[in-house]
Design a protein around this motif. Structure first.
Motif, mmCIF file in Angstrom:
data_model
loop_
_atom_site.group_PDB
_atom_site.id
_atom_site.type_symbol
_atom_site.label_atom_id
_atom_site.label_comp_id
_atom_site.label_asym_id
_atom_site.label_seq_id
_atom_site.Cartn_x
_atom_site.Cartn_y
_atom_site.Cartn_z
ATOM 1 N N ILE A 39 20.225 -7.430 7.609
ATOM 2 C CA ILE A 39 19.801 -6.363 6.711
ATOM 3 C C ILE A 39 20.958 -5.417 6.418
ATOM 4 O O ILE A 39 21.157 -4.985 5.278
ATOM 5 N N GLN A 40 21.748 -5.101 7.442
ATOM 6 C CA GLN A 40 22.888 -4.214 7.235
ATOM 7 C C GLN A 40 23.896 -4.832 6.273
ATOM 8 O O GLN A 40 24.472 -4.139 5.420
ATOM 9 N N GLU A 41 24.117 -6.140 6.393
ATOM 10 C CA GLU A 41 25.036 -6.813 5.477
ATOM 11 C C GLU A 41 24.520 -6.755 4.038
ATOM 12 O O GLU A 41 25.299 -6.589 3.086
ATOM 13 N N ALA A 42 23.207 -6.877 3.865
ATOM 14 C CA ALA A 42 22.623 -6.781 2.524
ATOM 15 C C ALA A 42 22.872 -5.403 1.922
ATOM 16 O O ALA A 42 23.165 -5.277 0.723
ATOM 17 N N LYS A 96 0.819 -1.216 0.000
ATOM 18 C CA LYS A 96 0.000 0.000 0.000
ATOM 19 C C LYS A 96 0.853 1.267 0.000
ATOM 20 O O LYS A 96 0.551 2.235 -0.675
ATOM 21 N N GLY A 97 1.885 1.282 0.807
ATOM 22 C CA GLY A 97 2.710 2.471 0.930
ATOM 23 C C GLY A 97 3.884 2.455 -0.023
ATOM 24 O O GLY A 97 3.786 2.022 -1.173
ATOM 25 N N ARG A 98 5.040 2.899 0.471
ATOM 26 C CA ARG A 98 6.239 2.995 -0.351
ATOM 27 C C ARG A 98 7.202 1.868 0.016
ATOM 28 O O ARG A 98 7.484 1.642 1.184
ATOM 29 N N VAL A 99 7.704 1.171 -0.990
ATOM 30 C CA VAL A 99 8.665 0.100 -0.772
ATOM 31 C C VAL A 99 10.075 0.679 -0.837
ATOM 32 O O VAL A 99 10.433 1.350 -1.814
ATOM 33 N N GLY A 100 10.876 0.428 0.186
ATOM 34 C CA GLY A 100 12.247 0.906 0.213
ATOM 35 C C GLY A 100 13.242 -0.233 0.152
ATOM 36 O O GLY A 100 12.869 -1.422 0.120
ATOM 37 N N ARG A 101 14.497 0.118 0.162
ATOM 38 C CA ARG A 101 15.543 -0.898 0.104
ATOM 39 C C ARG A 101 15.521 -1.874 1.274
ATOM 40 O O ARG A 101 15.899 -3.043 1.102
ATOM 41 N N PRO A 102 15.095 -1.452 2.483
ATOM 42 C CA PRO A 102 15.026 -2.435 3.574
ATOM 43 C C PRO A 102 14.143 -3.636 3.255
ATOM 44 O O PRO A 102 14.420 -4.750 3.707
ATOM 45 N N SER A 103 13.077 -3.417 2.475
ATOM 46 C CA SER A 103 12.204 -4.536 2.103
ATOM 47 C C SER A 103 12.946 -5.540 1.233
ATOM 48 O O SER A 103 12.774 -6.753 1.376
ATOM 49 N N ILE A 104 13.788 -5.023 0.341
ATOM 50 C CA ILE A 104 14.594 -5.917 -0.502
ATOM 51 C C ILE A 104 15.690 -6.563 0.328
ATOM 52 O O ILE A 104 16.022 -7.742 0.122
ATOM 53 N N ALA A 105 16.239 -5.812 1.281
ATOM 54 C CA ALA A 105 17.266 -6.373 2.164
ATOM 55 C C ALA A 105 16.714 -7.548 2.959
ATOM 56 O O ALA A 105 17.411 -8.547 3.188
#
Length: 313
Positions: free
Chosen positions: A180-183, A159-168
């Protein structure tokens, strides 16, 4: 059906404006904490707006602002959950294009139902999908990283905005990274730099104008992410001020004591309002960042000058 939907929207707007213009008192009477920077699952945070609100109450926060990236959907939800224990300032964190580093402009006290703002945010949602596809394509090309179709479909339909953390998170799920930080360190920082010029972004002039036209206060978020020298930063701040920037986020979980001192001096020099917040995302995305406190004592905020401008309520 259309009439029922219009009625629902009008009721939500009435709740929002009633809260902001009648009931709110931002004097932080009980000397509780202030946190004007946090994210929900409508952008790259983990918790729902309701869960964030409850967590803020449990952590002695008296004034908070939900500042999701390029969306106000979380704000529209949180203002339906009215309570007397905490004051809520409407907010957003807008992404502005810069050739180096990252620039985010926080908007406080905005009208989350402003038509122009919502029109642009809808357009940014479409652009965000293109940006997401570009990231995924580059990950596959450069690193051979690919995800399940259902996972990608879920990201696209967010619904909202997808950011890089979602891909991480997907990188962790599929074993490409342990955290997540390693990604970010291994893949996503490099991938972002390669694809950011392929997509349409707002300029900082656009962001500031949108925030001001929706009745808000534009504030430069975490200035260190601009990756500028002191002289470059000062030159940019002059331009931002001429465009209408009103404040700077001096207090942030990524700022050292020296950073905070420097940004407070800059705020004094340019007559900027001072803001601050934890930039809380959740225990997985940013495990060392606590709501209301960040990761150091500098963020145990009791007073911020940006709130002074809102006392007209």
């Amino acid at each position: 059906m259309s009439d029922e939907k219009d009625l629902e929207i009008s009721i939500d707007e009435a709740i929002f404006h009633s809260y902001n213009f009648v009931h709110r008192d931002l004097r932080n009477k009980e000397n509780k904490l202030i946190d004007l920077h946090m994210h929900s699952n409508y952008s790259d945070g983990e918790l729902t707006p309701k869960e964030l609100l409850n967590l803020a109450k449990d952590n002695d926060i008296g004034i908070m602002s939900l500042t999701d990236h390029d969306t106000v959907l979380g704000n529209k939800e949180i203002f339906r959950i009215l309570g007397k224990d905490i004051n809520i300032v409407s907010g957003i964190e807008m992404t502005a294009y810069v050739p180096k580093g990252q620039m985010h402009i926080l908007g406080y006290d905005i009208d989350i139902y402003n038509r122009e703002l919502n029109k642009v945010l809808d357009e940014l949602k479409d652009n965000n999908i293109n940006y997401l596809i570009s990231l995924l394509a580059r990950l596959k090309k450069d690193y051979g990283i690919a995800f399940n179709y259902d996972d990608i479909k879920e990201l696209v339909n967010t619904k909202g905005r997808v950011g890089r953390p979602s891909i991480a998170k997907l990188c962790v799920k599929y074993g490409y990274a342990k955290t997540i930080q390693e990604a970010f360190d291994k893949y996503l920082v490099n991938v972002y730099e390669k694809v950011k010029d392929e997509n349409k972004w707002l300029t900082y002039e656009d962001c500031i104008e949108l925030i001001k036209n929706s009745g808000g206060i534009p504030v430069l978020a975490h200035p260190n992410t601009l990756q500028l020298s002191n002289s470059e930063l000062l030159d940019l701040l002059k331009k931002l001020k001429d465009c209408g920037l009103e404040g700077i986020e001096a207090y942030h979980s990524s700022h050292s004591s020296d950073d905070i001192k420097k940004f407070l001096e800059i705020a004094d020099k340019y007559n900027f309002l001072v803001s601050g917040g934890s930039d809380f995302h959740g225990s997985n995305v940013k495990p060392d960042i606590e709501i209301g406190r960040g990761n150091n004592d500098n963020l145990s905020l009791k007073r911020l000058s940006v709130l002074e401008k809102m006392k007209r309520f």
